[in-house]
Design an enzyme around this catalytic site. Structure first.
Site, PDB file in Angstrom:
ATOM      1  N   ASN A 257      66.636  40.578   1.481  1.00  0.00           N
ATOM      2  CA  ASN A 257      66.804  39.182   1.847  1.00  0.00           C
ATOM      3  C   ASN A 257      68.109  38.653   1.256  1.00  0.00           C
ATOM      4  OD1 ASN A 257      66.147  36.474   2.684  1.00  0.00           O
ATOM      5  ND2 ASN A 257      63.982  36.983   2.498  1.00  0.00           N
TER       6      ASN A 257
ATOM      7  N   SER B 227      62.260  35.055   0.055  1.00  0.00           N
ATOM      8  CA  SER B 227      63.162  33.930   0.276  1.00  0.00           C
ATOM      9  C   SER B 227      63.305  33.129  -1.010  1.00  0.00           C
ATOM     10  CB  SER B 227      62.633  33.013   1.375  1.00  0.00           C
ATOM     11  OG  SER B 227      63.385  31.819   1.428  1.00  0.00           O
TER      12      SER B 227
ATOM     13  N   LYS C 158      59.206  42.495   2.921  1.00  0.00           N
ATOM     14  CA  LYS C 158      60.644  42.246   2.764  1.00  0.00           C
ATOM     15  C   LYS C 158      60.919  41.805   1.336  1.00  0.00           C
ATOM     16  CE  LYS C 158      64.590  39.993   4.991  1.00  0.00           C
ATOM     17  NZ  LYS C 158      65.032  39.243   6.175  1.00  0.00           N
TER      18      LYS C 158
ATOM     19  N   PHE D  38      61.993  27.562   5.303  1.00  0.00           N
ATOM     20  CA  PHE D  38      60.957  27.927   6.282  1.00  0.00           C
ATOM     21  C   PHE D  38      60.613  26.759   7.202  1.00  0.00           C
ATOM     22  CE2 PHE D  38      58.835  31.325   3.318  1.00  0.00           C
ATOM     23  CZ  PHE D  38      59.937  32.153   3.479  1.00  0.00           C
TER      24      PHE D  38
ATOM     25  N   ASN E 102      72.075  29.400   2.911  1.00  0.00           N
ATOM     26  CA  ASN E 102      71.061  28.552   3.509  1.00  0.00           C
ATOM     27  C   ASN E 102      69.977  28.213   2.496  1.00  0.00           C
ATOM     28  OD1 ASN E 102      68.109  29.486   4.341  1.00  0.00           O
ATOM     29  ND2 ASN E 102      69.384  31.342   4.240  1.00  0.00           N
TER      30      ASN E 102
ATOM     31  N   ASN F 253      64.095  30.001  -1.109  1.00  0.00           N
ATOM     32  CA  ASN F 253      64.082  28.580  -0.769  1.00  0.00           C
ATOM     33  C   ASN F 253      62.706  27.929  -0.730  1.00  0.00           C
ATOM     34  OD1 ASN F 253      66.951  28.554  -0.407  1.00  0.00           O
ATOM     35  ND2 ASN F 253      66.629  29.619   1.529  1.00  0.00           N
ATOM     36  N   THR F 254      61.666  28.687  -1.063  1.00  0.00           N
ATOM     37  CA  THR F 254      60.324  28.133  -1.227  1.00  0.00           C
ATOM     38  C   THR F 254      59.934  28.307  -2.681  1.00  0.00           C
ATOM     39  OG1 THR F 254      59.657  28.590   1.055  1.00  0.00           O
ATOM     40  CG2 THR F 254      57.900  28.344  -0.571  1.00  0.00           C
TER      41      THR F 254
END
Length: 350
Positions: free
Chosen positions: A248, A181, A219, A120, A116, A183-184
């Site tokens: 994660n 994450s 996390k 967010f 993915n 993805n940011t």
């Protein structure tokens, strides 16, 4: 039956479209009190031998749903009714944002994995807080996972997290700072202790000021070097955090750009858990997530020192009642080993 439906029907549709449809169906279930209670009675864990206490919160079982599924806190009660002991909603950001361009969710069937790069996507902390204020029709422990708004620069990260914490910490059973994450842009840089210390300190002040002191966890990513895992563990003990969630998604894969979850993450997630347990012992609650597919995986994480275990991808491939089946098999295992409580197994092989 679910496997047949998944392979013959669901896999033919876009992964995110199926996700949205599932969340909508669960949100509808959450608004049907009688059906919700009946399902909870039939499928949620109820045996005292499965109960777990962590950071002052009581969980009916050890297996919960990881963040990423219920991003806007719309269906936690329905998820609990299907067998999860707790639901971690989010990731929620201070300001609503659409996330990354589509397509951004991909299945890898042979590996029982997902990739993915959602980014967010959520309606923001205020919208999530409004939903979390609603009375809960069935018992469910709800954790809230918060992240950085994409447009906020690194210099404003701490203030951005604090804004989310002020909205959500009073309503959460526990709060999670997500700095892992992929993805940011720039988010994982916040895992460096020099940046993480002031951020966690600021959020902890908010959590400590709530009426019942909201537990705070962090996390981390599986891609941290071992010495960085140790550094985060030491920081968590220094600041008096309540727990660490490991791990994660990983960016170490050869597929679409984004974070990989599921079976390929299993080995590294377990490695990080064992390293953390060796570092912190039982002084900090450890929650293990990543590559959890069956009762053997959950049992192994508990033996290695995890007080709680979370999953997401395993549920997607395992079907709606997957968590209920896992809890029932865990109960049989507890009894087979002659234990009175699953907590007696925590850290046995650590």
């Amino acid at each position: 039956m679910y496997r047949l439906v998944f392979t013959q029907v669901l896999r033919r549709f876009d992964a995110e479209a199926v996700h949205r449809l599932t969340v909508s169906a669960l949100a509808l279930l959450a608004r049907l009190p009688l059906l919700k209670r009946l399902l909870h009675r039939a499928y949620a864990p109820h045996d005292p031998a499965l109960r777990v206490s962590a950071f002052g919160v009581h969980f009916p079982g050890p297996l919960g749903l990881a963040a990423g599924f219920d991003k806007d806190a719309v269906c936690a009660e329905a998820i609990a009714a299907l067998g999860f002991s707790h639901v971690e909603v989010g990731t929620v950001t201070a300001h609503g944002q659409p996330g990354n361009p589509r397509p951004r969710l991909f299945r890898r069937f042979r590996e029982r994995a997902l990739i993915n790069r959602m980014g967010f996507n959520n309606a923001g902390a205020h919208a999530a807080a409004r939903r979390l204020r609603r009375p809960r029709g069935v018992p469910v422990v709800v954790g809230v996972n918060i992240g950085k708004t994409k447009v906020i620069p690194e210099s404003g990260a701490a203030a951005d997290y604090v804004a989310s914490a002020k909205e959500l910490a009073p309503l959460a059973d526990y709060l999670v700072v997500n700095v892992s994450s992929p993805n940011t842009p720039g988010l994982r840089d916040l895992q460096a202790v020099s940046l993480l210390r002031p951020l966690l300190t600021a959020v902890k002040e908010v959590c400590d000021s709530t009426p019942r002191r909201t537990p705070l966890l962090v996390k981390i990513a599986p891609d941290l070097a071992d010495e960085d895992v140790d550094a985060v563990a030491e920081l968590a003990m220094e600041l008096g955090l309540d727990g660490i969630i490991a791990t994660n998604t990983t960016i170490k894969h050869d597929g679409e750009r984004g974070g990989l979850s599921g079976r390929p993450l299993k080995e590294r997630s377990l490695e990080v858990l064992r390293r953390l347990r060796a570092k912190v012992g039982d002084r900090i609650t450890l929650i293990s997530v990543g590559g959890v597919e069956d009762v053997d995986d959950v049992w192994e994480r508990i033996l290695a020192g995890a007080t709680l275990v979370q999953a997401y991808t395993g549920w997607i491939y395992g079907g709606p009642l997957w968590a209920s089946h896992i809890h029932r098999r865990l109960l049989r295992r507890v009894r087979r080993h002659g234990l009175t409580s699953i907590t007696e197994a925590i850290g046995r092989t650590a």
